[in-house]
Design a protein around this motif. Structure first.
Motif, short mmCIF file in Angstrom:
data_model
loop_
_atom_site.label_atom_id
_atom_site.label_comp_id
_atom_site.label_asym_id
_atom_site.label_seq_id
_atom_site.Cartn_x
_atom_site.Cartn_y
_atom_site.Cartn_z
N LYS A 174 -5.83 7.67 -4.41
CA LYS A 174 -4.98 7.94 -3.24
C LYS A 174 -5.09 6.81 -2.22
O LYS A 174 -4.10 6.40 -1.63
CB LYS A 174 -5.37 9.27 -2.59
CG LYS A 174 -4.93 10.47 -3.38
CD LYS A 174 -5.33 11.76 -2.68
CE LYS A 174 -4.93 12.96 -3.50
NZ LYS A 174 -5.32 14.23 -2.86
N ILE A 175 -6.30 6.30 -2.02
CA ILE A 175 -6.48 5.19 -1.08
C ILE A 175 -5.76 3.94 -1.59
O ILE A 175 -5.06 3.26 -0.83
CB ILE A 175 -7.98 4.91 -0.85
CG1 ILE A 175 -8.61 6.08 -0.09
CG2 ILE A 175 -8.19 3.60 -0.10
CD1 ILE A 175 -10.12 6.02 -0.02
N LEU A 176 -5.90 3.65 -2.88
CA LEU A 176 -5.20 2.50 -3.45
C LEU A 176 -3.70 2.66 -3.37
O LEU A 176 -2.97 1.68 -3.11
CB LEU A 176 -5.63 2.28 -4.91
CG LEU A 176 -7.05 1.78 -5.12
CD1 LEU A 176 -7.39 1.73 -6.61
CD2 LEU A 176 -7.24 0.42 -4.48
N LEU A 177 -3.21 3.87 -3.55
CA LEU A 177 -1.77 4.12 -3.43
C LEU A 177 -1.30 3.91 -1.99
O LEU A 177 -0.22 3.35 -1.77
CB LEU A 177 -1.45 5.55 -3.88
CG LEU A 177 0.01 5.92 -3.99
CD1 LEU A 177 0.71 5.05 -5.02
CD2 LEU A 177 0.14 7.38 -4.36
N SER A 178 -2.11 4.28 -1.01
CA SER A 178 -1.76 4.04 0.39
C SER A 178 -1.71 2.55 0.70
O SER A 178 -0.81 2.08 1.40
CB SER A 178 -2.77 4.73 1.31
OG SER A 178 -2.75 6.11 1.14
N VAL A 179 -2.68 1.80 0.17
CA VAL A 179 -2.69 0.35 0.39
C VAL A 179 -1.48 -0.29 -0.27
O VAL A 179 -0.81 -1.14 0.33
CB VAL A 179 -4.01 -0.26 -0.15
CG1 VAL A 179 -3.96 -1.77 -0.18
CG2 VAL A 179 -5.19 0.22 0.68
N LEU A 180 -1.17 0.12 -1.49
CA LEU A 180 -0.01 -0.41 -2.19
C LEU A 180 1.28 -0.08 -1.45
O LEU A 180 2.17 -0.93 -1.33
CB LEU A 180 0.03 0.14 -3.62
CG LEU A 180 1.07 -0.42 -4.55
CD1 LEU A 180 0.84 -1.91 -4.78
CD2 LEU A 180 1.02 0.32 -5.88
N LEU A 200 9.12 -5.08 2.27
CA LEU A 200 10.49 -4.71 2.61
C LEU A 200 10.93 -5.38 3.90
O LEU A 200 12.03 -5.94 3.98
CB LEU A 200 10.63 -3.18 2.74
CG LEU A 200 11.99 -2.67 3.18
CD1 LEU A 200 13.05 -2.99 2.14
CD2 LEU A 200 11.94 -1.18 3.45
N VAL A 201 10.08 -5.37 4.89
CA VAL A 201 10.42 -6.02 6.17
C VAL A 201 10.62 -7.52 5.94
O VAL A 201 11.58 -8.11 6.45
CB VAL A 201 9.32 -5.76 7.23
CG1 VAL A 201 9.55 -6.60 8.47
CG2 VAL A 201 9.29 -4.28 7.60
N SER A 256 1.58 0.34 1.75
CA SER A 256 1.62 -0.53 2.93
C SER A 256 2.11 -1.93 2.56
O SER A 256 2.90 -2.52 3.30
CB SER A 256 0.23 -0.62 3.56
OG SER A 256 -0.21 0.64 3.97
N PHE A 257 1.64 -2.44 1.44
CA PHE A 257 2.12 -3.75 0.99
C PHE A 257 3.61 -3.73 0.70
O PHE A 257 4.33 -4.68 1.02
CB PHE A 257 1.35 -4.23 -0.24
CG PHE A 257 -0.04 -4.70 0.04
CD1 PHE A 257 -0.36 -5.36 1.22
CD2 PHE A 257 -1.05 -4.48 -0.87
CE1 PHE A 257 -1.64 -5.80 1.48
CE2 PHE A 257 -2.35 -4.91 -0.63
CZ PHE A 257 -2.64 -5.56 0.55
#
Length: 158
Positions: free
Chosen positions: A28-34, A42-43, A36-37
């Protein structure tokens, strides 16, 4: 002797379940970091796409400003482009995610049955609320990219 063997087996299974829960927390933490990337990406993509459009249409923008166009009139098409491209990207991402979930449902169900979790691991399709949140975040991030790009590219005029 059989009772002690059963108790050891239960303790072993309990440890395995705790290890699996820790692995899921790390996932879950790795998915959150991914995620965010991907948001930062996108921006950056929207920023560069609009910046290249501003550069390509610079003469038209300059003429529009000379004949009295307002800042909002000049910037609005770029904002729309940023929002629409991020929405189309989000829709495409949602479609791919739904397809991936549909392919993973059966293997996850089989794994859950094999490990005797009784359906504890079950993938469900994206709810309407999650889809709306994803679209809202895409619109927000696309707007940020468009706003930054237009304002930095045309700052000498505004």
């Amino acid at each position: 002797e059989k009772i002690s063997q059963i108790i050891e087996l239960v303790q072993s299974d309990g440890q395995w379940q705790q290890q699996l829960e820790q692995i899921l927390k790390v996932g879950k933490i790795l998915l959150s970091v991914l995620s965010s990337f991907f948001a930062i990406g996108l921006v950056a993509i929207i920023f560069n796409a609009i910046r290249s459009q501003v550069i390509a249409n610079f003469d038209e923008i300059e003429i529009s400003l000379f004949i009295g166009s307002t800042k909002d009139y000049v910037c609005r098409p770029f904002y729309y482009f940023g929002i629409l491209s991020s929405v189309f990207g989000a829709i495409l991402g949602i479609i791919f995610l739904q397809i991936a979930i549909s392919f993973l449902q059966q293997p996850i169900q089989q794994l859950s049955e094999m490990l005797n979790f009784g359906g504890a691991f079950e993938l469900s399709t994206l709810s309407n609320q999650i889809i709306l949140v994803m679209l809202g975040l895409a619109i927000f991030l696309g707007s940020i990219g468009a706003f930054l790009s237009v304002n930095l590219s045309l700052r000498k005029y505004f």
